[in-house]
Design a protein around this motif. Structure first.
Motif, mmCIF file in Angstrom:
data_model
loop_
_atom_site.group_PDB
_atom_site.id
_atom_site.type_symbol
_atom_site.label_atom_id
_atom_site.label_comp_id
_atom_site.label_asym_id
_atom_site.label_seq_id
_atom_site.Cartn_x
_atom_site.Cartn_y
_atom_site.Cartn_z
ATOM 1 N N GLN A 55 2.758 11.585 5.124
ATOM 2 C CA GLN A 55 3.363 11.392 3.813
ATOM 3 C C GLN A 55 4.750 12.035 3.840
ATOM 4 O O GLN A 55 4.981 13.014 4.551
ATOM 5 N N PHE A 56 5.669 11.485 3.047
ATOM 6 C CA PHE A 56 7.052 11.933 3.073
ATOM 7 C C PHE A 56 7.462 12.438 1.695
ATOM 8 O O PHE A 56 7.181 11.793 0.682
ATOM 9 N N LEU A 91 6.223 4.596 0.842
ATOM 10 C CA LEU A 91 6.316 3.929 2.131
ATOM 11 C C LEU A 91 4.942 3.418 2.522
ATOM 12 O O LEU A 91 3.938 4.129 2.369
ATOM 13 N N ASP A 92 4.898 2.176 2.993
ATOM 14 C CA ASP A 92 3.647 1.599 3.454
ATOM 15 C C ASP A 92 2.989 2.546 4.460
ATOM 16 O O ASP A 92 3.639 3.078 5.364
ATOM 17 N N SER A 93 1.708 2.778 4.314
ATOM 18 C CA SER A 93 1.013 3.773 5.128
ATOM 19 C C SER A 93 1.060 3.449 6.615
ATOM 20 O O SER A 93 1.158 4.347 7.456
ATOM 21 N N LYS A 94 1.002 2.161 6.969
ATOM 22 C CA LYS A 94 1.055 1.797 8.380
ATOM 23 C C LYS A 94 2.441 2.084 8.955
ATOM 24 O O LYS A 94 2.576 2.559 10.087
ATOM 25 N N ALA A 139 13.542 1.958 2.712
ATOM 26 C CA ALA A 139 13.776 0.522 2.864
ATOM 27 C C ALA A 139 14.245 0.247 4.280
ATOM 28 O O ALA A 139 14.915 1.081 4.902
ATOM 29 N N GLN A 140 13.911 -0.906 4.800
ATOM 30 C CA GLN A 140 14.297 -1.263 6.157
ATOM 31 C C GLN A 140 15.711 -1.826 6.176
ATOM 32 O O GLN A 140 16.126 -2.560 5.282
ATOM 33 N N ILE A 141 16.468 -1.477 7.215
ATOM 34 C CA ILE A 141 17.799 -2.043 7.425
ATOM 35 C C ILE A 141 17.636 -3.315 8.250
ATOM 36 O O ILE A 141 17.204 -3.268 9.410
ATOM 37 N N ALA A 142 17.928 -4.440 7.638
ATOM 38 C CA ALA A 142 17.732 -5.732 8.296
ATOM 39 C C ALA A 142 18.701 -5.917 9.455
ATOM 40 O O ALA A 142 19.818 -5.397 9.452
ATOM 41 N N LYS A 180 0.841 -1.185 0.000
ATOM 42 C CA LYS A 180 0.000 0.000 0.000
ATOM 43 C C LYS A 180 0.883 1.245 0.000
ATOM 44 O O LYS A 180 1.607 1.501 0.939
ATOM 45 N N TRP A 181 0.861 2.017 -1.070
ATOM 46 C CA TRP A 181 1.760 3.149 -1.202
ATOM 47 C C TRP A 181 1.072 4.437 -0.785
ATOM 48 O O TRP A 181 -0.113 4.625 -0.974
#
Length: 704
Positions: free
Chosen positions: A486-487, A518-521, A560-563, A6-7
């Motif tokens: 929103q970004f 980015l996912d809204s949640k 993006a997430q840093i794993a 979901k964008w």
């Protein structure tokens, strides 16, 4: 990676400019994130330029009744330097031109002792007397001439040593850029040449009946007993004493002042003054406005100074670092009177600073203080140093030329050169503050982003379709977070101009506006924003760390997430090294006090640097309570900094609630960093390089 089912898509700016009024920014209704999108108008590429509007300000004044100040602890018990009979500056400069602005100053007492302050290899920059030297008459980088006409070699690491076989010496001049070769003027008018390691001195046969000697870092100037000015050019290459030239001056020469690169002021016995510069084809120019000067000096990048008979100091030429006047042009054809100086008997100029002696025996200094050459402001704080007290601080901003403080009432405060807290006139109701390209940026309680001039004298508001609830400044972008999570990034263009020999940013203008996917949640869960020289970062409420993806100079596209990171509560970017593609570290700390290092770097070097990459280092730190950059406060109350030796691990003097850091390093030349801490009882504390110590344009007295 972050799930992307979901964008969030922001309204394009061409479509929403109609929502703006001419008198201010009106917030648009939140964009729906399920399916509705507003496309850019025909002919655009999905991004447009955002506009600026004039700011509207109120006249509210913050309460200053609860502020205190403290003088610099390293200097508060030191008396003003007195009883000085003569002054001098040493020759030291950044030959590569990367912004290092060092300096050396000397002061002579009536009994021949010498005070020295400024550059030292051991970085002990504060004023100290040269050990083992008495009855000094003149000093150069490596030598001292005494009143007994003896020459002594000096070294920071050993006792002075008398040069044997040299007597009846009247004056000495050392050419630092020719391996420190020393020229010696004897009382009989002959000139000798002494090179380090030589078995004996050499007589310079081209010089005879010489009355006085002067030198730059390269060349030698000599005045004979007939008033003729001789010039031994050392700038063009090897120093050949047979290549002595005559500088044609109308009249007999009385005195000469020379800078490090052969620019000179020349005065005749009639009091007439001429300027001379090898950069102008060795052109001699009449400087009638300087006639009658009692003393002269040349420094900076062609800055000319004179002392008049009434004890005032005047200057013209290149306004290096603004020493002739902060608000004046770079080049001044006519002399201007320098404020803050009276009853002056002598003036001496280094490459980037000036010292002056008054008739009471006090020494004044102004200009660069990068190596402590002003002798009155500490350069480095290698331990906990309290500056003063300022209550209700909610944010410290260290990205500008000096630290600023945002208080709970939305006012912005700073500390002046006198270390007294003051309210910055202009910004009101500030929610948070940052910077871009050395310009202040504020977010106010109305959700407006405002761009300020460097001294907060004026501002403009970004004309945006939504209220902003948070932002952070990057290298040439702002990352904005709207009220509906929103970004977007705003790219800026700018021009560069020279002021006082320094390159400054001018005409800062917003350009492209881009949205980040980015996912809204996840977007709603973001709690803090950060930036370094490569990208932006976000920390979520559940401890995830995100970074903004980007390739080359293309727009930032998504988060993006840093794993491998969980439960993170905050980040600490180390913001350097500029103008390189070096790896930059960002540290992440969790609630247990465990710190991870994230390395951020471009995929490849060169203009086509590829994508921004991140890598989690395996080594971690434990038991950390707070951090900022490389600074750490441990759970047991110890403070230290990684890889900065001056700060020894020590106990903090009180509980800390805020820390902000600045790292200012570039590909070449000098660098500095400092930390500002706010304690639980509202003390303002400095550690690192003194942000107020880089220089001062207002003359003030040197202290012992």
């Amino acid at each position: 990676m972050v799930r992307r089912e979901k964008w969030v898509t922001l309204l394009s700016y061409t479509a929403v400019l109609s929502l703006l009024t001419t008198g201010g920014v009106v917030a648009a209704s939140p964009a729906k994130t399920d399916s509705q999108k507003v496309e850019a108008s025909a002919g655009t590429t999905g991004n447009t330029e955002v506009k600026l509007q004039a700011c509207s300000q109120d006249d509210a004044v913050a309460d200053d009744s609860d502020t205190t100040m403290k003088s610099w602890k390293p200097l508060e018990n030191k008396p003003v330097m007195e009883g000085i009979t003569a002054i001098a500056t040493g020759i030291i400069f950044d030959e590569a031109g990367y912004g290092w602005r060092p300096g050396i100053s000397y002061a002579f007492t009536e009994d021949g002792q010498v005070w020295k302050w400024g550059y030292q290899s051991d970085e002990n920059y504060e004023p100290q007397k040269l050990a083992g030297i008495k009855d000094a008459k003149q000093v150069t980088t490596d030598y001292v001439l005494t009143g007994a006409a003896e020459v002594w070699q000096i070294d920071e690491k050993k006792a002075p040593e008398k040069l044997a076989g040299l007597d009846k010496i009247k004056k000495i001049q050392q050419l630092d850029l020719h391996e420190g070769v020393l020229f010696l003027l004897k009382e009989d008018g002959t000139v000798l040449k002494w090179e380090k390691g030589a078995k004996a001195v050499e007589k310079v046969t081209k010089f005879s009946n010489i009355r006085d000697l002067y030198s730059s870092a390269f060349s030698l100037f000599a005045v004979d007993d007939q008033g003729k000015l001789l010039y031994l050019d050392g700038k063009s290459g090897e120093l050949h004493t047979e290549n002595v030239q005559v500088i044609d001056i109308s009249g007999k020469v009385k005195q000469v002042a020379v800078d490090y690169t052969d620019r000179a002021l020349i005065q005749t016995e009639k009091g007439e003054v001429y300027s001379y510069s090898t950069k102008k084809d060795k052109k001699v120019v009449r400087a009638a406005h300087a006639d009658g000067a009692t003393r002269m000096a040349v420094g900076g990048e062609g800055m000319y100074l004179i002392v008049k008979a009434d004890g005032t100091v005047w200057g013209w030429g290149h306004n290096t670092l603004g020493m002739l006047g902060a608000n004046l042009e770079n080049e001044l054809e006519e002399p201007v009177k320098l404020a803050g100086l009276s009853d002056i008997t002598d003036v001496q100029a280094g490459t980037d600073h000036v010292i002056a002696l008054d008739k009471k025996g006090n020494v004044y200094s102004f200009g660069s203080n990068m190596t402590g050459q002003l002798g009155r402001i500490p350069v480095t704080f290698d331990k906990w140093t309290e500056l003063g007290e300022l209550r209700d601080v909610k944010q410290v901003v260290t990205e500008l030329d000096k630290p600023y403080f945002v208080r709970n009432d939305g006012s912005v405060w700073g500390f002046g050169l006198d270390r007294v807290p003051y309210e910055v006139k202009g910004p009101k109701k500030v929610k948070t503050m940052d910077s871009i390209l050395d310009s202040p940026v504020t977010l106010n309680e109305n959700g407006q982003i405002q761009l300020w001039t460097s001294e907060f004298s004026s501002c403009e508001t970004l004309a945006l379709p939504s209220r902003i609830k948070d932002f952070v400044g990057g290298e040439e972008h702002l990352l904005l977070r709207t009220e509906d999570d929103q970004f977007l990034t705003v790219e800026f263009s700018y021009d560069s101009a020279e002021r006082g020999g320094l390159s400054v940013t001018t005409n800062l203008r917003p350009q492209k506006v881009e949205t980040l996917k980015l996912d809204s949640k996840v977007a709603a869960d973001v709690s803090k924003l950060y930036a370094n020289l490569y990208t932006f970062f976000a920390v979520t409420k559940n401890g995830q760390v995100l970074y903004a993806e980007r390739k080359n100079d293309e727009p930032f596209t998504s988060f993006a997430q840093i794993a491998g990171l969980e439960g993170i509560r905050e980040l600490a970017p180390e913001y350097f090294v500029r103008y390189t593609k070096d790896t930059a570290s960002v540290w992440a700390i969790n609630d247990a006090g465990k710190v991870h290092e994230i390395q951020v770097y471009p995929e490849s070097e060169g203009n086509d640097a590829g994508a921004i990459k991140v890598k989690l280092e395996p080594k971690t730190e434990e038991d950390i309570a707070m951090m900022s950059g490389r600074l750490r406060i441990t759970k047991d109350g110890q403070i230290f900094e990684h890889e900065w030796e001056p700060l020894k691990k020590q106990k903090v003097a009180g509980p800390v609630r805020l820390i902000s850091s600045l790292y200012d390093y570039a590909i070449e030349g000098p660098g500095s960093h400092y930390h500002v801490l706010v304690t639980e009882d509202d003390k303002i504390v400095f550690i690192g390089d003194n942000p107020y110590g880089k220089g001062q344009l207002q003359p003030d007295k040197v202290r012992q």
